[in-house]
Design a protein around this motif. Structure first.
Motif, PDB file in Angstrom:
ATOM      1  N   MET A   1     -11.294  44.072 -97.568  1.00  0.00           N
ATOM      2  CA  MET A   1     -11.583  43.585 -98.987  1.00  0.00           C
ATOM      3  C   MET A   1     -10.527  44.177 -99.901  1.00  0.00           C
ATOM      4  SD  MET A   1     -14.300  42.232 -99.822  1.00  0.00           S
ATOM      5  CE  MET A   1     -15.788  41.789 -98.702  1.00  0.00           C
ATOM      6  N   PRO A   2      -9.750  43.413-100.730  1.00  0.00           N
ATOM      7  CA  PRO A   2     -10.150  42.077-101.104  1.00  0.00           C
ATOM      8  C   PRO A   2      -9.813  40.693-100.003  1.00  0.00           C
ATOM      9  CG  PRO A   2      -8.354  42.569-102.387  1.00  0.00           C
ATOM     10  CD  PRO A   2      -8.907  43.860-101.468  1.00  0.00           C
ATOM     11  N   THR A   3      -8.813  41.131 -99.257  1.00  0.00           N
ATOM     12  CA  THR A   3      -8.297  40.094 -98.320  1.00  0.00           C
ATOM     13  C   THR A   3      -8.254  40.844 -97.087  1.00  0.00           C
ATOM     14  OG1 THR A   3      -6.172  40.720 -98.637  1.00  0.00           O
ATOM     15  CG2 THR A   3      -6.900  38.857 -99.792  1.00  0.00           C
ATOM     16  N   ALA A   4      -8.379  40.058 -95.972  1.00  0.00           N
ATOM     17  CA  ALA A   4      -8.339  40.759 -94.628  1.00  0.00           C
ATOM     18  C   ALA A   4      -6.816  40.913 -94.098  1.00  0.00           C
ATOM     19  CB  ALA A   4      -9.127  39.573 -93.610  1.00  0.00           C
ATOM     20  N   LEU A   5      -6.799  42.103 -93.723  1.00  0.00           N
ATOM     21  CA  LEU A   5      -5.401  42.491 -93.240  1.00  0.00           C
ATOM     22  C   LEU A   5      -5.467  43.860 -92.185  1.00  0.00           C
ATOM     23  CD1 LEU A   5      -4.400  45.123 -95.196  1.00  0.00           C
ATOM     24  CD2 LEU A   5      -4.283  43.324 -96.840  1.00  0.00           C
ATOM     25  N   GLY A   6      -4.276  44.016 -91.674  1.00  0.00           N
ATOM     26  CA  GLY A   6      -4.305  45.104 -90.832  1.00  0.00           C
ATOM     27  C   GLY A   6      -3.750  45.054 -89.345  1.00  0.00           C
TER      28      GLY A   6
ATOM     29  N   HIS B   1      -4.840  44.251 -86.790  1.00  0.00           N
ATOM     30  CA  HIS B   1      -5.923  43.592 -85.886  1.00  0.00           C
ATOM     31  C   HIS B   1      -4.907  42.085 -85.601  1.00  0.00           C
ATOM     32  CE1 HIS B   1      -9.162  41.308 -84.246  1.00  0.00           C
ATOM     33  NE2 HIS B   1     -10.030  42.489 -84.188  1.00  0.00           N
ATOM     34  N   PRO B   2      -4.903  41.426 -84.567  1.00  0.00           N
ATOM     35  CA  PRO B   2      -4.392  40.180 -84.354  1.00  0.00           C
ATOM     36  C   PRO B   2      -5.012  38.866 -85.100  1.00  0.00           C
ATOM     37  CG  PRO B   2      -5.425  40.851 -82.462  1.00  0.00           C
ATOM     38  CD  PRO B   2      -5.468  41.810 -83.300  1.00  0.00           C
ATOM     39  N   ASP B   3      -6.408  39.050 -85.500  1.00  0.00           N
ATOM     40  CA  ASP B   3      -6.853  37.945 -86.070  1.00  0.00           C
ATOM     41  C   ASP B   3      -7.833  38.664 -87.255  1.00  0.00           C
ATOM     42  OD1 ASP B   3      -8.239  35.738 -87.146  1.00  0.00           O
ATOM     43  OD2 ASP B   3      -8.473  34.914 -85.156  1.00  0.00           O
ATOM     44  N   PRO B   4      -7.557  39.387 -88.455  1.00  0.00           N
ATOM     45  CA  PRO B   4      -8.157  39.797 -89.474  1.00  0.00           C
ATOM     46  C   PRO B   4      -9.384  39.132 -90.153  1.00  0.00           C
ATOM     47  CG  PRO B   4      -5.894  39.856 -89.998  1.00  0.00           C
ATOM     48  CD  PRO B   4      -6.060  39.413 -88.844  1.00  0.00           C
ATOM     49  N   GLU B   5      -8.928  37.945 -90.247  1.00  0.00           N
ATOM     50  CA  GLU B   5      -9.858  37.154 -90.852  1.00  0.00           C
ATOM     51  C   GLU B   5     -11.447  36.892 -89.823  1.00  0.00           C
ATOM     52  OE1 GLU B   5      -8.250  33.521 -92.432  1.00  0.00           O
ATOM     53  OE2 GLU B   5      -6.840  34.583 -93.608  1.00  0.00           O
ATOM     54  N   ALA B   6     -11.093  36.617 -88.639  1.00  0.00           N
ATOM     55  CA  ALA B   6     -12.092  36.405 -87.738  1.00  0.00           C
ATOM     56  C   ALA B   6     -12.815  37.752 -87.554  1.00  0.00           C
ATOM     57  CB  ALA B   6     -11.662  35.948 -86.474  1.00  0.00           C
ATOM     58  N   ALA B   7     -12.073  38.686 -87.392  1.00  0.00           N
ATOM     59  CA  ALA B   7     -12.827  40.175 -87.173  1.00  0.00           C
ATOM     60  C   ALA B   7     -13.850  40.416 -88.533  1.00  0.00           C
ATOM     61  CB  ALA B   7     -11.599  41.078 -87.088  1.00  0.00           C
ATOM     62  N   CYS B   8     -13.059  40.250 -89.483  1.00  0.00           N
ATOM     63  CA  CYS B   8     -13.942  40.446 -91.033  1.00  0.00           C
ATOM     64  C   CYS B   8     -15.137  39.698 -90.951  1.00  0.00           C
ATOM     65  CB  CYS B   8     -13.102  40.469 -92.031  1.00  0.00           C
ATOM     66  SG  CYS B   8     -11.704  41.414 -92.348  1.00  0.00           S
ATOM     67  N   THR B   9     -15.064  38.432 -90.594  1.00  0.00           N
ATOM     68  CA  THR B   9     -16.254  37.440 -90.616  1.00  0.00           C
ATOM     69  C   THR B   9     -17.266  37.741 -89.666  1.00  0.00           C
ATOM     70  OG1 THR B   9     -14.645  35.478 -91.147  1.00  0.00           O
ATOM     71  CG2 THR B   9     -16.749  35.173 -90.216  1.00  0.00           C
ATOM     72  N   ALA B  10     -16.745  38.362 -88.382  1.00  0.00           N
ATOM     73  CA  ALA B  10     -17.596  38.846 -87.484  1.00  0.00           C
ATOM     74  C   ALA B  10     -18.415  40.163 -87.889  1.00  0.00           C
ATOM     75  CB  ALA B  10     -16.944  39.292 -86.113  1.00  0.00           C
ATOM     76  N   LEU B  11     -17.592  41.112 -88.427  1.00  0.00           N
ATOM     77  CA  LEU B  11     -18.315  42.097 -89.100  1.00  0.00           C
ATOM     78  C   LEU B  11     -19.455  41.950 -90.332  1.00  0.00           C
ATOM     79  CD1 LEU B  11     -15.416  44.522 -89.179  1.00  0.00           C
ATOM     80  CD2 LEU B  11     -17.379  44.744 -87.802  1.00  0.00           C
ATOM     81  N   ASN B  12     -18.902  40.894 -91.129  1.00  0.00           N
ATOM     82  CA  ASN B  12     -19.779  40.587 -92.183  1.00  0.00           C
ATOM     83  C   ASN B  12     -20.989  39.791 -91.527  1.00  0.00           C
ATOM     84  OD1 ASN B  12     -18.484  41.312 -94.656  1.00  0.00           O
ATOM     85  ND2 ASN B  12     -17.192  39.535 -94.433  1.00  0.00           N
TER      86      ASN B  12
END
Length: 141
Positions: A60-65, A67-78
């Motif tokens: 939040m507010p955007t996927a970053l870090g 992690h090689p694919d932060p957007e996919a990881a955030c979606t999975a966690l959500n």
């Protein structure tokens, strides 16, 4: 009398300064914080396991870090609704794993949607871990 007036004036200024500081305290974001550290280690206890890989993720507010694919990881966690055990799937029945014990422990530590998280899971070996986390973006680092 003069000292008394000075003391009252100083106290009033301190009260104003304190009130001003409180009034100006504003949240820095409209989003609940979500910042996590994920690890994968050899051993059956997260406290003593030898960490082999680690990754950071902020959603939040955007996927970053790192992690090689932060957007996919955030979606999975959500999609877990806050229950990290939902990251685990039934092992793929078509995949045969050896029956030896060489434990691998994964962890998730940090803050997820404003709540403190300290989650871990231990697999009997790396093959079982891979079969259980098949397609899971969170631990694909």
């Amino acid at each position: 009398m003069r000292h008394r007036l000075a003391a009252v004036s100083a106290a009033a200024l301190l009260c104003l300064a304190g009130a001003t500081g409180v009034a100006e305290a504003k949240p820095t974001s409209l989003y609940a914080p979500s910042a996590m550290v994920f690890t994968l280690g050899h051993g059956d206890d997260a406290a003593t396991a030898t960490v082999v890989r680690a990754s950071t993720l902020s959603c939040m507010p955007t996927a970053l870090g790192t992690h090689p694919d932060p957007e996919a990881a955030c979606t999975a966690l959500n999609s877990t609704g806050g229950s990290f055990d939902r990251l685990l799937a039934a092992p793929n029945p078509d995949r045969a794993c050896p029956m030896h014990y060489d434990p691998v422990t994964i962890t998730a530590d940090g803050v997820w949607q404003g709540s403190r998280v300290a989650w871990k899971h231990t697999f009997s070996n790396a093959c079982v871990m891979s079969a259980t986390l098949n397609g899971n973006a969170v631990f694909a680092f």
